[in-house]
Write a protein that holds these residues in place. Sequence first.
Motif, mmCIF file in Angstrom:
data_model
loop_
_atom_site.group_PDB
_atom_site.id
_atom_site.type_symbol
_atom_site.label_atom_id
_atom_site.label_comp_id
_atom_site.label_asym_id
_atom_site.label_seq_id
_atom_site.Cartn_x
_atom_site.Cartn_y
_atom_site.Cartn_z
ATOM 1 N N UNK A 334 5.764 -6.089 37.799
ATOM 2 C CA UNK A 334 6.941 -6.625 38.476
ATOM 3 C C UNK A 334 7.486 -7.895 37.857
ATOM 4 N N UNK A 379 10.029 1.091 41.337
ATOM 5 C CA UNK A 379 9.577 -0.304 41.365
ATOM 6 C C UNK A 379 8.074 -0.330 41.548
ATOM 7 N N UNK A 383 1.438 -4.364 45.215
ATOM 8 C CA UNK A 383 1.012 -5.261 46.294
ATOM 9 C C UNK A 383 1.388 -4.681 47.657
ATOM 10 N N UNK A 384 2.594 -4.151 47.747
ATOM 11 C CA UNK A 384 3.036 -3.590 49.018
ATOM 12 C C UNK A 384 2.170 -2.403 49.430
ATOM 13 N N UNK A 445 1.178 2.588 52.452
ATOM 14 C CA UNK A 445 0.071 1.636 52.302
ATOM 15 C C UNK A 445 -1.279 2.335 52.209
#
Lengths: 597, 110
Positions: A334, A379, A383-384, A445
């Motif tokens: 990112x 993308x 982390x998400x 997640x």
Amino acid sequence: MPASLLLPALRETLSLQRPRTATATGKTGAASTSRASFHFTDVADQAGLGHATNVFGGVTRKRYLLEELGCGLAFFDYDNDGWLDLFLVNGTRFEGLSPEHPPTNFLFRNKRDGSFTNVTEKAGLTRSGWGQGCCVGDYDNDGFDDLVVTYWGGIVLYHNNGDGTFTDVTEKAGLLQKEPIPRWNTGCCFVDYDRDGLLDLFVANYVNFDPPSAPQPGDSQYCRYFGLSIGCGPQGLSGGTNILYHNRGDGTFEDVSERSGVVVPRGPAVPTFVSDQWIPAGSYGLGVCAADFDNDGWPDIYVACDSVASRFYHNNHDGTFEEVGSEIGCALDGNGKAQGGMGVGVGDYDCDGWLDIIKTNYSDQTANVYHNNGDGTFYDAVFQAGLGANTKYLGWGVGLFDFDNDGWPDIFMSNGHVFPEVDARKLHVTFEQRKIVYRNLGHGRFADVTAISGPAVTQPRPSRGMAFGDFDNDGDVDVAVINMNEPPSLLRNDSPSRTNWLKVKCIGTKSNRSAIGARVRVVTGRHSQMNEVLSGSSFLSQNDFRLHFGLGRARQADLVEVRWPLGLMESFKNVKANQLLILQEGHGITRRQKLGA
Amino acid sequence: MGLTYDAVGQADQAVAVFRNLLEDHPDHAPSCAKLGSILLRQHQYDEARQDLERAVALDPGSVEAHYQLGLLFRRLGKLNESEEQFAKSRKLEAERRAQSDLRLRLLLPE
């Protein structure tokens, strides 16, 4: 009501009342991590794989980069008996081996009782060399899956004769590499890129490397790691050039790398090494996978690259590709920085109808979770997605599979450092590393459930290639792993699950017979999941061609839809759970097979 | 805190934290770049562009800001602008790598 009837009903009622429990209907929220655990048991010894020791470079010290990567493996059914067999690529080492008994690849035939028989010699697969990876596909559409093995120094195409033996047809097929400097071929995949019904072959190349001219450990900054003198590269070395072979349909292939555009970026013809101010030139490619990422019906090709931007070859529908990885957001992290890419996992982790990419990377880096935005871009959602915490592991194999059959694909990664020398220095990394399992919580997640997945997962091993498939036909997805200079692991999925599943095997008729590129969508209630038949992926490995779908508590799939590689759509309603469907292009469901423990 | 919110999937809270932070420290380029990248993910292209361009203005050497701006322009179909930003991020990253090599060489003499 007798207790035997009451208890299951009560259990089902309670599970539906749990507010954070994922079901295959997708009606509820994310699952709690404590509700269900994964459990994998290493049964390699009892399965008869204990003597299949991998040989790959020095055991305690590596002099060259060539000794560091390790091998892939394949789960495939070479004899069409409905049971997955196991092929293990093997390497060699520069010194200390008896020339009379060089290490060979291994083929193990599934005995259908949880164990395997070594049939390597009988099958004619006793080749030796610096084996790297493998991929599977029926290139001549004769009904038997063929095998490609990549080497530093060439590729080998094995034609499956259909009688338990293979023939090396590399030269006859026009695949003999004749360059004076051996090419370092790594990941491969069969792909019908021009949709003519014939499988073509993509082969990634890593770096230009030739031992006589290679720099020695400690020679420059690119040959040191935390004060250790180590094998040089890939930084400092020039990269290789990727290859695409077009299937002519007569048993031969034509090298169309130039005109198809996969030579971008091109490596120099001869190996070069700079000790300072390295500017990457070439592919640096390792894991590969071809799939239809933009849902246009044409397969694209993704290559995980080491220390440079990874590559996404977008299919232009006219026999050419355009490399657009950086531009569409699946080449870098990112922050716009290149990583040490190794393996590639492909699947639709958030069940939004678009294939996402998971890439494993070097230690001290995160993995990548390239979420497909559905508009031709990605993308990095590492982390998400909850995968950002594990940075001390050096990742290789990776797969997105639904290990608990709850309708959401989970993630499994193999790890291991490249330098055995790190152990003597007590650094922050170790040569042997644990694997990592992430449970999909739904809605994008994951939770790290490694610690509750059993010692077979947590025990540190020097792992490399990883293949996924249901070798014991009991309705869940198992895992086979190559361990460098050790026997392999066979991780039987023993997760306690009372959920349902469906497997789909696609057989092409007009499309390629292996149905590579076929896409299957399974709908239960409001939950829709899909997957594609892939050749090659993970780290230089091949997964089960049968697509596996967890159905949660659903006892049937409301809809099963297949899009064949050449475009034909077929759909089937109200398909009962817990069976293998055999679909033949244009002929619907030709067979249903009960599998199960 | 903003990064943590973003990492646990609470992007709206992350945006709020970065916005608050930027009210107090309007010249903090990394926060600006991070805010822009989250907004880009949330398809709020106009606001994302504003923050990413501000990040670049505050820190023309930010690889992340140029890279995210490249991704934004790509999604907006502005291919020339996109390539321009990617080229800048590649150049800056190459320079960063060269400096890092130099530091490594000084730290680890032959």
